[in-house]
Every structure is written in C-alpha cells, then in structure tokens.
Design an enzyme around this catalytic site. Structure first.
Site, PDB file in Angstrom:
ATOM      1  N   ASP A 426       0.825  -1.207   0.000  1.00  0.00           N
ATOM      2  CA  ASP A 426       0.000   0.000   0.000  1.00  0.00           C
ATOM      3  C   ASP A 426       0.860   1.257   0.000  1.00  0.00           C
ATOM      4  O   ASP A 426       1.918   1.302   0.620  1.00  0.00           O
ATOM      5  CB  ASP A 426      -0.895  -0.022   1.244  1.00  0.00           C
ATOM      6  N   GLU A 479       1.043  -0.518  -5.136  1.00  0.00           N
ATOM      7  CA  GLU A 479       0.107   0.571  -5.388  1.00  0.00           C
ATOM      8  C   GLU A 479       0.964   1.832  -5.422  1.00  0.00           C
ATOM      9  O   GLU A 479       1.284   2.420  -4.385  1.00  0.00           O
ATOM     10  CB  GLU A 479      -0.945   0.681  -4.281  1.00  0.00           C
TER      11      GLU A 479
END
Length: 754
Positions: A426, A479
């Site tokens: 993330d 990401e």
C-alpha cells in the site's frame, strides 16, 4: 530454536557471584539494573554455600524445594517489605530447585526464571539485524520452549535505549517487578525465559524509557496473536503447528509465469463482505469465510482474493491500514490456525490469497511501535521525515538497519508461515518521496539534495529480492500512483523489483470517461486511448479498488449516467472494455453485482440486490468475463507485452467506438475487442482483421442474460475478404448500444456463452 537444546545448558548460565552484601539492594535497584540476574537467582557466596534471591511482591511466604518439588530445602527470608526474599542452601554444584509460593489466594510450585542462563547466541543476535534472515520472527517475540520437561516461553524484544524492560501479563498480575528482563548488549536485545506459563495468556512489555519515564505498556512487536480490539494485549502462542496440505498448489505456483497467466483478483474486506445479522451483526469467522467466500469467488471465476489488511489493527475505521501487530492475523475473525485453514481452503479451490501489506505507515497508539523504548526507535524523530500529516501516522525509519530487517522479515513471514501467494504494498509513493504531500520547508532533502527517500528505496528492493528468493511463485504488487520508473522491473536493472503495479492512471482516466453523458464522450475520447501509450512500460494490474467506492465517490453503478437501463448497460460495457484491455484485473467486492450504495466497512454487502435481474445480470457478466479471460490465451498471455496488442480503431471519437486486436504467444491466437460507448446501435460497422474465418462472440455485454437488449451478431460473424484498417480481411459487425463485444476466431474460441 538454536541454542536451546537442553535444560542443563541454561542452568549453567553465568550468575554474579560474590559475598553477601551487608545491605540488600532495593527492589527498584534490582528491577532497573538492566541485569537482574546479577542479583536474582542462585549465587555462590562461599564454598558449597549458595544464596537464592527472588522478588515476589505477591507472596506471603516462599519455600525452597528440591528439583522434584517434594523435599523442603528451607524457608526463604523476606529481606524487604516489597517482596525481596533470600534463602540459603548447601550444595557442591549449582543447586537445582523449585519455589513454593504461598499467596493470600492459594499456593503454587514454580521454577525460578532467574535460575536459567542466556538463550540467544551471539550469532542469533547478529542475524536479527540481517535483512535477509528470518531471525526477527524466529528469535524475537515470545516462543514456547520445552527444556527437558520444563515448559515456558522465552521472551525477547529489541529496545536498545530502554533503562528497564519487564514482561507483564496474566501470569504475574501485570506487575513489572516480577519479571524484569536481562539486557544483551549486542544490539540492545532483552531476553527472559519464564517457565511454567501456558499459551493463550495475555502479555505486554513494561518499559522504562531512556529518560526514566515509565511508558504505556507496549504490545509485542513480534506477537503472533493479539486480543480482539479494542483490547490491546498480545497473546502467547505455540509455534504454528498447522498441517498444510497444499503441497501440490505450492509446487504448481512455483512453476507458473504470472506475467503470462490469467490473473483476476477479487478485492475483499472480510469484515463487511457478509455478516450474521441474526447474531448481532457479527463478523463471519475465517472458517465460515472458507465455506462461503471461497466457493463464491471460485464460482465467479476469479483467480485470486486480495484481502484488505488483516494484520492486527486497533481501529475498525482504518480498514486495517493502520496496523499495530504486523505478525498477528486479526483476532476479529478467529485464531492464527483459523486463518491458516482459510488460506488452505482457498488453495484447495484453486484460489490464490494476496494480502494488502502496510509498511508505509503505522499509528501512534501508545501500545504500538511509536516511541517504543522512550525514543523514536522505529520512526524518524524529525516529523519532517517521520510523520504523515495527512493520515496522522508515523513513518518507519527505513535507513535504520534493524527497522529494515523487521519489515523485510515481516513480508517473508506472511509468505512463508501462512503460504500467502502475494503481497500488495500500500501507498508506495508515500514511501518513495520525501516531499510526499508536503509543502516547501516541510521536508528534508536526501544527501544528494533530491526528494527520493533513499532508505525506502533500499528497503523496497531488499523486500522484493527476499520475497522472490524465499517464496517461489509468490508475487509482489505495488500501489504506486506516480510515474516512478521501473516499479515492476527487476532490481538488477535498476527497478524496484515488484512483480506488478496497479495502473492508477488507467483507472482515473477511464472512470472519468465512463461517468460522462454519452453525448459528451466524443470530447474525452483520449481518456480511453491514453493508457495504451504506457500500457507495457510496467507489468500492470487494472484496479477498480475499494478506494473508488468510498469517501463520497459513491459506487461504480452510481457513477453511470442515464436511466436505469443505460446505467447498467454503461457498467457492463465498461467491464467488458476492462476485461478485454491489456493488464491483469482487480475488482472490489460488490462491484460484481453493481452495489448501489457506497461501501460501508460496518455493514454487509447488499446481497438482496441479486433478486433484481439487472444486478444479477452484472454478476453473470463478471462470471463469463472471467471465463473468457482465463480460457482465451490471447486475452492473458501477453497482458504485459506490446506484441500482444494492435489498434484497429482508436480514433472514432464521433461514434465513441474503440476496437483492438489481442494476440497470444503463438501470434495466431486472436481476440477482437470492440466497445460502443453511445446508446446508438452501430449496424454494419466494419473493422479489419488479419485472418479469415468465423469470429465467435465469446462475450456480448448486451446479452439478455446480463440484462441487455440481446442485440448482436447471432453468436458470430464470418470475416470477409474485404480489406479494412490495413488488414486483408474485415468483419461487418452489429455493435449494440452501450456494449462491448469480445470475439475470437472459431478455432480459438472456448467457453463461449452466446
């Protein structure tokens, strides 16, 4: 564990020998000394004379017993009212004894923790700081040991700047005087073996910081289990004894080339996929999810489930993105063994499990990693480097070797111990840039004057290298929301080493396009085509993630313009466009049946919508798109290669029609994708194709099965020897309104649904 093979080895550990002091030290002096073993435990005070010293503030009386706990060797004298007891025995060799503790509420017979020597070897201590090693989680934390019939837990923790660390828990009344730890000066590791305690008890570390301040009790950074939030204690666990039965899956995974394989990911938040309303709206357990979620995902044809973070986290509203115990599966859904059973059930069904993993930030909860030993140990001390202003969270000090080792070992832990098939990392951009979401003057340049976080770059590369080296067939996914070069390129070429990268640009461009009224789409045609300019610069995954259905963005179906029929037709056409586009696929739960409302992490998905034919039609479409994607080589084999893609029609902005050709590895396996993003049917629309033959409709998003008008090409169309678009043959197609067609040459088609 290395170095703990037998009891006698640790009964011979060095103890501070010497004459009896005229005045005993205070309990505070002993506890805060950094080496309580220098005072506590057995000490030879003369030839054949031993003095045994303990601290038991809860005891009325303490009796020395022999090793079998049967023969009384003597009664210990209370020397200090705070519970400092001293007893004497005569013995040629170091005595082997037990303690009978008389308390107001009863008595117990125990071994003395301070009769055991050191456990961690010098090699162990060095390996803990090695980022290629698994020593962080095999040596640190709380590990169950059986030393020749004496069972207990060895506690170890990294707190180099602490003045005192004690183990507190259910087994000692949460009293920090009972079990102060010994500091091992190599690396600032503290250790203590506590015998006679059992699994499933709660514990934490009580730490006196560098300045002498007593800190809030700290959860174990390497805890393998934790209490159900809002409770915050760590839980003692035996080493995982799960009997894995997925050897065949792991073998096949290791042999797979994921760039060439179909990858269709169902992103899922376990706490809100489905709940049990008749039982207080409780969560489903890991084992219940294994029998409900996994068959559901398998039936829809997805290849993987990506879990929003399940490493233990205190606040439900963070969705797991602010974790505390990075080594513990959240207890919200069951035990670590239950989570392992969930993963194995997925593998048995042919489904891979990917975990959202969060090294980008951590919360400032007092029981967590922040200010852990009274200093900024895990985080940067300077808030310009160590604090996320947007999220109110800390940033790891990636330049500190021990922090890098802690995080790299954590990635390895999930892949190895729980057989996970991938990690999606993330907020990578927030790690890469020192000026991420910061104004001038709010950040500190690197040593070269740039904005790149050099420590984070080194950490990311090391994490990827270790993950791929130690877990064959596992993947890592970034990401990363900027144009940082080489995110999914190997580290030996200068890349970051991820296997795949989310294509955030594609997502934003195409969602912006599909949300516009069709009459205006001709002016935004570039939103559909721009992504192909860079589509093969990385190994991309096309994400429609949870971030697109929260914070006032509404749902996917809620973005679609027009009346009910047009909204659903738009969404179906968009899904067809996505599944036909180069790149792996990711869809957040609820999107597969067009949930109307925005996602709420506290509520179950609206499963009742499947009683409506439009919503059921979208679900049917997703199932058939996954079937086509998996079974048609041209749709997945060259997802990441420019040789697998050719434009047919890229410039028909007036009709909002777009068409391309997909090729498989052999160059002859063909698929044609055509989208019409207006509510006007296109009759006899001609597109060029390179080969003759019949092209079958593998998917027509306007099919009645999906809630459409059933306009199309009667299942297929034969190529004519009429040149078009620079190709020797062509198809004269009926393109339904607001629809996508996926066609394959007849001899390549499989799994056709029309």
């Amino acid at each position: 564990m290395k170095g703990v093979a037998g009891m006698d080895q640790h009964r011979r550990g060095p103890q501070g020998a010497g004459k009896r002091r005229a005045e005993p030290p205070s309990v505070a002096e002993i506890v805060n000394s950094g080496d309580p073993f220098a005072t506590l435990g057995p000490h030879e005070v003369g030839p054949g004379r031993w003095e045994i010293r303990i601290i038991r503030p809860d005891a009325n009386e303490v009796t020395l017993l022999d090793r079998d706990g049967e023969t009384v060797l003597g009664t210990m004298e209370r020397r200090l009212p705070e519970g400092y007891f001293v007893g004497s025995v005569s013995a040629t060799d170091r005595p082997d004894y037990r303690l009978r503790i008389e308390r107001p509420d009863g008595s117990e017979i125990q071994h003395d923790p301070y009769s055991f020597g050191s456990f961690l070897t010098h090699d162990d201590l060095m390996r803990i700081g090695d980022s290629t090693s698994d020593a962080v989680y095999t040596k640190l934390g709380a590990h169950f040991l059986d030393l020749g019939g004496i069972a207990g837990f060895l506690f170890t923790v990294w707190a180099p700047n602490a003045r005192r660390v004690s183990v507190v828990g259910d087994f000692n009344g949460w009293d920090g005087r009972r079990h102060p730890m010994r500091r091992r000066h190599e690396g600032g590791i503290w250790e203590l073996f506590i015998p006679d305690i059992t699994p499933d008890q709660r514990y934490k570390f009580e730490i006196v910081g560098l300045n002498g301040d007593l800190l809030a009790l700290k959860a174990d950074p390497i805890a393998f289990a934790a209490e159900h939030p809002p409770a915050t204690a760590s839980i003692l666990q035996r080493e995982q004894s799960f009997d894995w039965q997925d050897a065949e899956w792991m073998k096949e995974r290791a042999a797979q080339n994921h760039r060439k394989a179909p990858m269709s990911i169902y992103e899922c938040h376990l706490g809100s996929w489905a709940r049990v309303p008749e039982e207080g709206n409780r969560y489903l357990t890991y084992r219940e999810l294994a029998v409900r979620l996994i068959p559901y995902v398998k039936n829809l044809g997805f290849t993987h489930i990506e879990l929003l973070p399940i490493t233990e986290f205190p606040f439900d509203g963070s969705w797991g993105y602010q974790p505390i115990s990075l080594y513990a599966p959240t207890s919200r859904f069951g035990t670590p063994e239950d989570f392992a059973a969930f993963v194995e059930a997925a593998h048995a069904a042919g489904i891979g499990i990917i975990l959202d993993w969060v090294p980008a930030h951590f919360p400032n909860d007092p029981h967590g990693l922040s200010y852990f030993d009274g200093t900024h140990l895990y985080e940067h001390a300077d808030p310009r480097l160590g604090f996320h202003q947007d999220w109110g969270t800390y940033i790891y000090n990636f330049e500190r070797q021990e922090v890098m080792s802690f995080l790299v070992a954590n990635a390895r832990f999930w892949l190895e111990r729980y057989h996970l098939d991938g990690l999606r990392v993330d907020a990578v951009a927030s790690m890469l840039y020192l000026d991420y979401s910061r104004k001038a003057g709010e950040w500190i340049p690197n040593r070269y004057g740039g904005n790149e976080n050099l420590g984070a770059i080194d950490f990311i590369r090391k994490m990827n290298e270790v993950a791929y080296a130690t877990s064959p067939g596992a993947i890592t996914i970034a990401e990363e929301s900027t144009a940082w070069p080489g995110v999914s390129h190997p580290t030996y070429t200068g890349g970051l080493g991820f296997g795949f990268k989310w294509n955030m640009g594609w997502m934003h461009d195409t969602l912006r396009y599909i949300g516009k009224d069709p009459v205006f789409r001709r002016y935004h045609h570039h939103d559909l085509t721009f992504g192909l300019l860079y589509a093969f610069s990385e190994n991309f995954i096309l994400p429609l993630s949870h971030d697109e259905v929260v914070h006032g963005k509404g749902s996917l179906i809620g973005r679609m313009p027009g009346d009910q029929w047009q909204r659903f037709a738009n969404l179906r056409a968009y899904f067809g466009f996505m599944w036909g586009h180069p790149g792996k696929k990711l869809l957040f739960m609820g999107g597969e049946f067009a949930q109307e409302r925005e996602w709420d992490h506290d509520e179950s998905l609206d499963w009742h919508l499947l009683d409506n034919s439009f919503h059921k039609g979208v679900q049917n479409l997703i199932k058939d798109l996954n079937q086509a994607y998996r079974s048609i080589p041209a749709l997945h084999e060259r997802d990441c290669e420019a040789k697998g893609f050719e434009w047919i029609v890229s410039d028909d902005r007036d009709n909002s029609v777009i068409a391309w050709l997909r090729r498989g590895d052999d160059g002859e396996a063909l698929a044609v994708v055509v989208s019409n993003f207006t509510p006007v049917p296109r009759e006899g629309y001609r597109i060029g194709v390179p080969l003759p033959g019949t092209y079958r409709e593998a998917v027509n998003t306007d099919a009645a099965l999906y809630g459409g008008g059933n306009l199309g090409n009667l299942g297929g169309v034969k190529a004519e020897r009429t040149p078009s678009h620079g190709r020797p043959c062509s198809l004269a197609l009926t393109i339904p309104p607001l629809a996508t067609l996926i066609l394959v040459r007849d001899n390549e088609a499989s799994g056709a649904n029309i």
